[in-house]
Design a protein around this motif. Structure first.
Motif, PDB file in Angstrom:
ATOM      1  N   THR A  16       7.582   8.103  12.464  1.00  0.00           N
ATOM      2  CA  THR A  16       6.216   7.676  12.152  1.00  0.00           C
ATOM      3  C   THR A  16       5.220   8.436  13.005  1.00  0.00           C
ATOM      4  O   THR A  16       4.126   8.718  12.541  1.00  0.00           O
ATOM      5  CB  THR A  16       6.046   6.165  12.363  1.00  0.00           C
ATOM      6  N   VAL A  18       5.354  11.499  13.952  1.00  0.00           N
ATOM      7  CA  VAL A  18       5.137  12.797  13.323  1.00  0.00           C
ATOM      8  C   VAL A  18       4.308  12.629  12.058  1.00  0.00           C
ATOM      9  O   VAL A  18       3.346  13.353  11.809  1.00  0.00           O
ATOM     10  CB  VAL A  18       6.486  13.485  13.003  1.00  0.00           C
ATOM     11  N   VAL A  19       4.685  11.628  11.265  1.00  0.00           N
ATOM     12  CA  VAL A  19       3.977  11.403  10.007  1.00  0.00           C
ATOM     13  C   VAL A  19       2.523  11.044  10.277  1.00  0.00           C
ATOM     14  O   VAL A  19       1.613  11.543   9.637  1.00  0.00           O
ATOM     15  CB  VAL A  19       4.659  10.281   9.187  1.00  0.00           C
ATOM     16  N   LEU A  20       2.317  10.192  11.280  1.00  0.00           N
ATOM     17  CA  LEU A  20       0.961   9.765  11.593  1.00  0.00           C
ATOM     18  C   LEU A  20       0.071  10.940  11.931  1.00  0.00           C
ATOM     19  O   LEU A  20      -1.071  11.010  11.513  1.00  0.00           O
ATOM     20  CB  LEU A  20       0.978   8.783  12.769  1.00  0.00           C
ATOM     21  N   PHE A  22       0.107  13.649  10.731  1.00  0.00           N
ATOM     22  CA  PHE A  22      -0.321  14.265   9.489  1.00  0.00           C
ATOM     23  C   PHE A  22      -1.286  13.376   8.726  1.00  0.00           C
ATOM     24  O   PHE A  22      -2.184  13.852   8.064  1.00  0.00           O
ATOM     25  CB  PHE A  22       0.903  14.563   8.608  1.00  0.00           C
ATOM     26  N   ILE A  23      -1.048  12.088   8.810  1.00  0.00           N
ATOM     27  CA  ILE A  23      -1.856  11.168   8.002  1.00  0.00           C
ATOM     28  C   ILE A  23      -3.267  11.023   8.538  1.00  0.00           C
ATOM     29  O   ILE A  23      -4.221  11.120   7.796  1.00  0.00           O
ATOM     30  CB  ILE A  23      -1.199   9.763   7.949  1.00  0.00           C
ATOM     31  N   THR A  27      -6.556  10.025   6.283  1.00  0.00           N
ATOM     32  CA  THR A  27      -6.161   8.689   5.860  1.00  0.00           C
ATOM     33  C   THR A  27      -7.233   8.029   4.990  1.00  0.00           C
ATOM     34  O   THR A  27      -8.407   7.999   5.334  1.00  0.00           O
ATOM     35  CB  THR A  27      -5.826   7.791   7.056  1.00  0.00           C
ATOM     36  N   PRO A  28      -6.835   7.519   3.837  1.00  0.00           N
ATOM     37  CA  PRO A  28      -7.796   6.794   3.018  1.00  0.00           C
ATOM     38  C   PRO A  28      -7.804   5.326   3.377  1.00  0.00           C
ATOM     39  O   PRO A  28      -8.089   4.487   2.547  1.00  0.00           O
ATOM     40  CB  PRO A  28      -7.273   7.015   1.597  1.00  0.00           C
TER      41      PRO A  28
END
Lengths: 284, 177
Positions: A16, A18-20, A22-23, A27-28
């Motif tokens: 998460t 790593v993903v975060l 990117f997000i 983020t919407p």
């Protein structure tokens, strides 16, 4: 501060984290809010209590559309609006943003609890339970002579002011300049998020300028929305799958040249085509 | 920094099923949509499941059962995508993604529904499911409009269509009741 962010990171899994990374920039994440002063219809009924509405208008709204709308008072929104408000929301449904969930807010009544106002400056407050930066706020008032027992149309709205590039906090105030009006009117607002989301929020706040002898019209032309009648028809044996048909277990249909057998009794609808619903149809 | 790297290394090695390179295969918005949709589906299933023993309207019972079964298979598909991308099935609660979710129906709603029977149950379930599926339509349009993966967008299109049709049916049931 440093050790704090370390702790926070340690509490997330590496995936998460790593993903975060990117997000976060795009983020919407969904904002939430409505007008608290003058209170929007949804805010009024939420404050009265979804299960215990007090005013006749809120009682009628709950009777017409249930209570959930008032638990989710801060979400009278369209996630993919992107400025297309007039395209997406039909006349008569401006208060609900055209959403069935909020249909109680569209009730055409002259007794929605209203704030007494006067022409001239009015400070309004927006309650954003999840505020987001980079937002535009547009404010409108209904035209002179508008009648609360008529459907609210886009053409009824007179633009008051737009505040662009706003960074709202939980409670944000703006000062508007109200024109001369008499009787009941609606102060309408649109909160359009600009960066990272297409989401927009819509509010209807009832205001009363007083002195209005809003004559109750003798004929209330309530435009009933056409209710989609589900005409349940008996399936022809071995016919082509058709939405609106009620199928029983064992009924056979063809869809896209392929034969299917019904697994669970249901009335067919668009989006439940046999190839996409293995729970309903078995390919033969 | 060193501490952080150690934690990171430990976490990566701890995730046996996750390939370090696999985490980026899901588009962030698709992932967020699926992570939001899964719990939403689950809650819908819990509510319609109550209809079998409580609903009075035969048509509502039939619709509820079909919603329950179709959403269960949709959820399998959604879990399959997340798993294949090495993504968690739910967004971490303290992440931005977790905060970004559409409001889920009040968990107390299941309790309130459970207490009702017959016509009262039917009316409340219909209103609550209209609201619930209306939220699903919003999420689906968000994915169709801004998502990346075509398969996920196709599912979103079907969710948009089927929930819109369900809302239409449920509104006619309400009008008749």
């Amino acid at each position: 501060m440093k050790s704090r962010s370390r702790l926070a990171l340690a509490s997330l899994s590496a995936t998460t984290a790593v993903v975060l990374a990117f997000i976060v920039p795009t983020t919407p994440a969904i904002a939430h809010g409505t007008m608290s002063d003058p209170a929007s219809r949804v805010y009024t009924c939420k404050n009265e209590g979804p299960e215990t509405p007090k005013s006749d208008a809120c009682k009628a709204a709950v009777a017409a559309g249930g209570t959930q709308a008032y638990y989710d008072w801060n979400e009278v929104s369209l996630l993919e609006a992107g400025g297309r408000h007039r395209q997406l929301i039909p006349d008569g449904k401006l208060c609900s943003a055209g959403r069935d969930k909020y249909r109680g807010l569209d009730l055409q009544r002259a007794d929605w609890p209203a704030k007494r106002v006067s022409p001239g400056s009015l400070t309004v407050t927006y309650h954003a339970s999840a505020p987001h930066s980079n937002s535009n706020f547009e404010f409108y008032i209904t035209r002179d002579g508008w009648n609360p027992t008529q459907p609210l149309r886009w053409s009824d709205l007179v633009h008051l002011q737009t505040f662009n590039g706003q960074n709202p906090s939980t409670f944000t105030n703006w000062t508007l300049n109200l024109p001369n009006r008499s009787g009941r009117h609606i102060l309408y607002s649109i909160w359009q998020r600009v960066v990272g989301s297409n989401e927009a929020f819509y509010t209807c706040s009832d205001v009363d300028f007083g002195g209005g002898t809003t004559n109750p019209p003798t004929t209330t032309t309530t435009t009933q929305p056409p209710t989609t009648t589900t005409t349940t028809t008996q399936p022809p044996v071995g016919g082509t799958w058709a939405a609106g048909t009620t199928y029983s277990i064992g009924n056979r249909v063809t869809y896209g040249g392929v034969n299917y057998e019904c697994q669970l009794a249901h009335t067919a609808i668009a989006g439940w085509e046999p190839p996409n619903t293995p729970a309903l149809w078995r390919r033969l | 920094m060193r501490f952080f790297l150690l934690v990171l290394a430990f976490m990566v090695s701890g995730c046996a099923t996750t390939q370090p390179g696999a985490v980026l295969r899901g588009d962030p918005l698709d992932v967020m949509f699926l992570q939001m949709m899964l719990p939403h589906h689950q809650q819908g299933v819990e509510m319609v499941a109550l209809a079998e023993e409580r609903a009075q309207n035969e048509e509502l019972r039939m619709l509820a059962a079909a919603i329950e079964q179709t959403q269960a298979t949709e959820a399998d598909t959604m879990r399959g995508w997340l798993t294949s991308w090495g993504e968690p099935l739910t967004a971490p609660p303290d992440s931005h993604a977790g905060h970004g979710g559409m409001r889920e129906s009040d968990p107390k709603e299941v309790e309130r529904l459970s207490a009702l029977r017959g016509a009262e149950f039917d009316q409340r379930l219909l209103n609550v499911m209209i609201a619930h599926q209306d939220d699903a339509v919003q999420m689906a349009r968000w994915e169709s409009g801004s998502g990346a993966n075509q398969e996920v967008k196709d599912l979103a299109e079907r969710i948009d269509k089927s929930r819109t049709a369900q809302i239409g049916m449920m509104r006619t049931f309400l009008d008749r009741g």
